[in-house]
Design a protein around this motif. Sequence first.
Motif, short mmCIF file in Angstrom:
data_model
loop_
_atom_site.label_atom_id
_atom_site.label_comp_id
_atom_site.label_asym_id
_atom_site.label_seq_id
_atom_site.Cartn_x
_atom_site.Cartn_y
_atom_site.Cartn_z
N VAL A 1 -34.18 -32.41 37.07
CA VAL A 1 -33.32 -31.99 37.14
C VAL A 1 -33.65 -31.69 35.11
N LEU A 2 -33.85 -32.99 34.52
CA LEU A 2 -34.17 -32.89 33.18
C LEU A 2 -34.66 -32.37 32.81
N ARG A 3 -35.69 -31.31 33.20
CA ARG A 3 -36.62 -30.89 33.11
C ARG A 3 -36.08 -29.35 32.28
N THR A 4 -35.43 -28.78 33.85
CA THR A 4 -34.13 -27.66 33.74
C THR A 4 -33.36 -28.06 32.61
N ALA A 5 -32.80 -29.22 32.20
CA ALA A 5 -31.34 -28.85 31.60
C ALA A 5 -32.11 -29.18 30.08
N HIS A 6 -33.65 -29.08 30.17
CA HIS A 6 -33.88 -29.42 28.54
C HIS A 6 -34.45 -27.62 28.11
N SER A 7 -34.88 -26.79 29.48
CA SER A 7 -35.14 -25.58 28.95
C SER A 7 -34.14 -24.80 28.99
N LEU A 8 -32.74 -25.41 29.73
CA LEU A 8 -31.51 -24.59 29.62
C LEU A 8 -30.90 -25.20 28.24
N PHE A 9 -31.10 -26.21 27.83
CA PHE A 9 -30.64 -26.59 26.18
C PHE A 9 -31.61 -26.89 25.33
N LYS A 10 -32.57 -26.19 25.32
CA LYS A 10 -33.38 -26.53 24.39
C LYS A 10 -32.83 -25.10 23.26
N ARG A 11 -32.39 -24.08 23.42
CA ARG A 11 -31.95 -22.70 22.81
C ARG A 11 -30.94 -23.25 21.93
N TYR A 12 -30.14 -24.01 21.64
CA TYR A 12 -29.19 -25.34 21.28
C TYR A 12 -29.87 -25.13 20.26
N ILE B 1 -35.40 -37.36 28.01
CA ILE B 1 -33.77 -37.78 27.88
C ILE B 1 -33.63 -37.43 26.16
N ALA B 2 -34.63 -37.94 25.60
CA ALA B 2 -35.24 -38.27 24.44
C ALA B 2 -34.95 -36.42 23.43
N LYS B 3 -35.61 -35.81 24.37
CA LYS B 3 -35.29 -34.06 24.02
C LYS B 3 -34.15 -33.41 24.11
N LEU B 4 -33.62 -33.86 25.20
CA LEU B 4 -31.86 -34.08 25.56
C LEU B 4 -30.46 -33.81 24.41
N PHE B 5 -31.30 -35.27 23.69
CA PHE B 5 -30.60 -36.16 23.22
C PHE B 5 -30.94 -35.19 21.97
N TYR B 6 -32.11 -34.51 20.69
CA TYR B 6 -32.24 -33.60 20.59
C TYR B 6 -31.15 -32.22 20.29
N SER B 7 -31.24 -31.90 21.67
CA SER B 7 -30.97 -30.60 21.37
C SER B 7 -28.99 -30.29 21.63
N LEU B 8 -28.37 -31.99 22.19
CA LEU B 8 -27.31 -32.16 22.31
C LEU B 8 -26.53 -32.09 20.96
N ASN B 9 -27.36 -32.27 20.15
CA ASN B 9 -27.15 -33.13 19.13
C ASN B 9 -27.39 -32.07 18.20
N PHE B 10 -27.84 -31.02 18.37
CA PHE B 10 -28.60 -30.18 16.61
C PHE B 10 -27.69 -29.61 16.17
N GLN B 11 -26.67 -29.38 17.21
CA GLN B 11 -25.42 -27.96 16.09
C GLN B 11 -24.63 -28.70 15.00
N ASP B 12 -24.12 -30.04 15.87
CA ASP B 12 -23.33 -31.12 15.23
C ASP B 12 -23.13 -32.23 15.73
N LEU B 13 -22.75 -33.03 15.75
CA LEU B 13 -23.00 -34.29 15.47
C LEU B 13 -21.36 -35.17 16.56
N PRO B 14 -21.68 -35.04 18.53
CA PRO B 14 -20.75 -34.94 18.47
C PRO B 14 -19.67 -36.27 19.41
N GLU B 15 -18.52 -36.28 19.62
CA GLU B 15 -17.53 -37.50 19.26
C GLU B 15 -18.55 -38.09 19.92
N PHE B 16 -18.69 -38.08 21.35
CA PHE B 16 -19.99 -39.29 22.58
C PHE B 16 -20.26 -40.12 21.77
N PHE B 17 -21.39 -38.96 21.21
CA PHE B 17 -23.06 -39.48 20.92
C PHE B 17 -22.59 -40.73 19.24
#
Length: 900
Positions: free
Chosen positions: A149-160, A215-231
Amino acid sequence: MELSDANLQTLTEYLKKTLDPDPAIRRPAEKFLESVEGSQNYPLLLLTLLEKSQENVIKVCASVTFKNYIKRNWRIIEDEPNKICESDRIAIKANIVPLMLSSPEQIQKQLSDAISIIGREDFPQKWPDLLTEMVNRFQSGDFHVINGVLRTAHSLFKRYRHEFKSNELWTEIKLVLDAFALPLTNLFKATIELCSTHANDASALKVLFSSLILIAKLFYSLNFQDLPEFFEDNMETWMTNFHSLLTLDNKLLQTDDEEEAGLLELLKSQICDNAALYAQKYDEEFQPYLPRFVTAIWNLLVTTGQEVKYDLLVSNAIQFLASVCERPHYKHLFEDQNTLTSICEKVIVPNMEFRAADEEAFEDNSEEYIRRDLEGSDIDTRRRAACDLVRGLCKFFEGPVTGIFSGYVNSMLQEYAKNPSVNWKHKDAAIYLVTSLASKAQTQKHGITQANELVNLTEFFVNHIQPDLKSASVNEFPVLKADGIKYIMIFRNQVPKEQLLVSIPLLINHLQAESIVVHTYAAHALERLFTMRGTSNTTLITAAEMIPFVEVLLTNLFKALTLPGSSENEYIMKAIMRSFSLLQESIIPYIPSVITQLTQKLLAVSKNPSKPHFNHYMFESICLSIRITCKANPDAVGSFEEALFMVFTEILQNDVQEFIPYVFQVMSLLLEMHKNEIPSSYMALFPHLLQPVLWERTGNIPPLVRLLQAYLERGANTIASAAADKIPGLLGVFQKLIASKANDHQGFYLLNSIIEHMPPESVDQYRKQIFILLFQRLQNSKTTKFIKSFLVFINLYCIKYGALALQEIFDSIQPKMFGMVLEKIIIPEIQKVSGQVEKKICAVGITKILTECPPMMDTEYTKLWYVEHFKVPSMLSTSLNAEALQYLQGYLQAASVTLL
């Protein structure tokens, strides 16, 4: 294709054959698979094989074939048929996630990539339940499933990380964060706890740390565009744990391999990236955590060894320091002279040294070495990171840093002078230090554009670079030769022109070096120098200045292509192309030899095209040879045809797809060079150019259209008389192109050539049908591009056949259509036409409509003259020359019409 055992067996046999090393067996199997991949159920058969086959090799082959099938066909392109039927799409999305999660890791990676390709097109609108299905799997407790799941999520979200900001992107990221951020954080905390629980279990730690990396890679992708309120709200959780992992040292996770990075190094590398992201983009929120990260990463740098396996970690750690020192907020951390000295001594200098691993790559893996060093893909290397850190420190502390490094440079050069054959690496480090210190701003096109004024680049060049390049042997100290050539290359805008002219024969000489890196750098440096512009926007190095070197330059460039490892060296071929472009007529005496060598090279590489850039520059060089020679002597075109046609025939017969568009382009050029009628050899080929199969490949369309235009320009009468039955074929091609939004402009290019060059009587019977087709497309799918092309066409038609003929054909399709087209299309849209030639065509066409169409004077069309209706004066005034404009104004005055 039915989902039957027989079809599964057939597919298995053909997949096996695609693995056969014998081309006679492999290629027919590949062709068969290509022929059936448009069939319904084909992808489902591949997935069934993945699930049920007993042979692992077939499973892997099926997974790769499936992924490539998805990559080629999943995207729906406008105006093109849907390559995968809807029922197959639904079935794939329903089955692929569970299948991926239950597969072995090797297959899981292929299916994960396929999911990310599908997700890029369909997620979230057409695949809304994908996230829910993935998040639910976190509860399984099975880390094989979780990692899938994590590997797929990384493939999916790294374009952010590289997408441009848009509302659509923000909406998608918010959807992902709402569903994914909390489960990911909970998984992160749970995995950290499990790492403590299983601290003494090596196999468990391996799985858990694989999860933490993802998980660390996903953190980078999800935080790249802007700092999300959750994080932001959970920063304490993430940063505290990241810091702990950064300082962790577990013997069970250490590897004996000196080259392959272990899981711990990969995790720490990603954490350094994450910390650098926050330091750069969210420094205010990250400030409370920064000092502890600086301390941890500093300790990491001074305690990590020189082994290759630590390169990524050290590079990312240095990049973190570089990102911090560039920020005004953190300037105070580096102000102390002792701190600067310590950074230079303990971090920068050690990581600029040329290590045994670098030397090995220089000698044995030169292609990768060149790619990293010249093309900037060395982003993950120690040297590049150290260079970036120097640049970052110089932003606020240029004087002190230059002073510190000057001492190091002098010391290194002194050590080299004591015993060059032993201490040459000291000079290499000194050159790299000077380069990184002097480089304040750099581009790929211009090299260094802004330099450190405290470094005397010319003096260093004369004293320390030129002597190496002037030495008798081009094969002595190859690394230093490469360093010297690179110095010329990147500081070409700072070194005076007279020094560059002195360097040119030295660079030409180094094209003979045995080292692949050295002769490649020499070719690249020459190519870069030949593109430099002087004050008058002409080339800085002129053809006249190169005349003494022409023969040796061409000889050495073509010889370099025969050196081991450089038979398809794209830098050498690009230098050949650029030399032709600069030297122009000066190369004509050498063309017979040159074209022979280029033709031999073309024949050799056509057997197995593998270097797209090399192939492109090769064909460009061939085209330049033709243009330059035939411009001086048009009769020479025959000798080029004689040299090239045998190879072209072989390429066309063997269907070398990579080369066919180039062949059509070169043939267009050759045909355009003919001053008389089309030779019979070209006419024999003409019917084959209209075959539908050729037009199915998108890459063939532009060169094929140009080739047909060349036929029409040079031999319209021949085509009309000798191949009258081919006119419907030409119009069939036009009809196919005009139906596509992507290629309709190419259809207009062809149609315009037909109208301009074909005898009127040969197209009379088709004219009305052509306009009907255009109006149907206009009605069904109107685009700005189509309208602009349509306006150019009808004005060209008006120029060719007259304004009255245009009015009559419009009104023959539908009464009063001429007025409707003028009022609804020409008047409101004419200003959108761009391009000097296109504007002139429209201006002349409109002038003809205004002055040569009687119905414009004595019918209801007369109202279209008035300025409140006819809004074209500015277009006319900018497109017509003064004489034509004066004529039009005089005509309008005589007709008592005011045109403002």
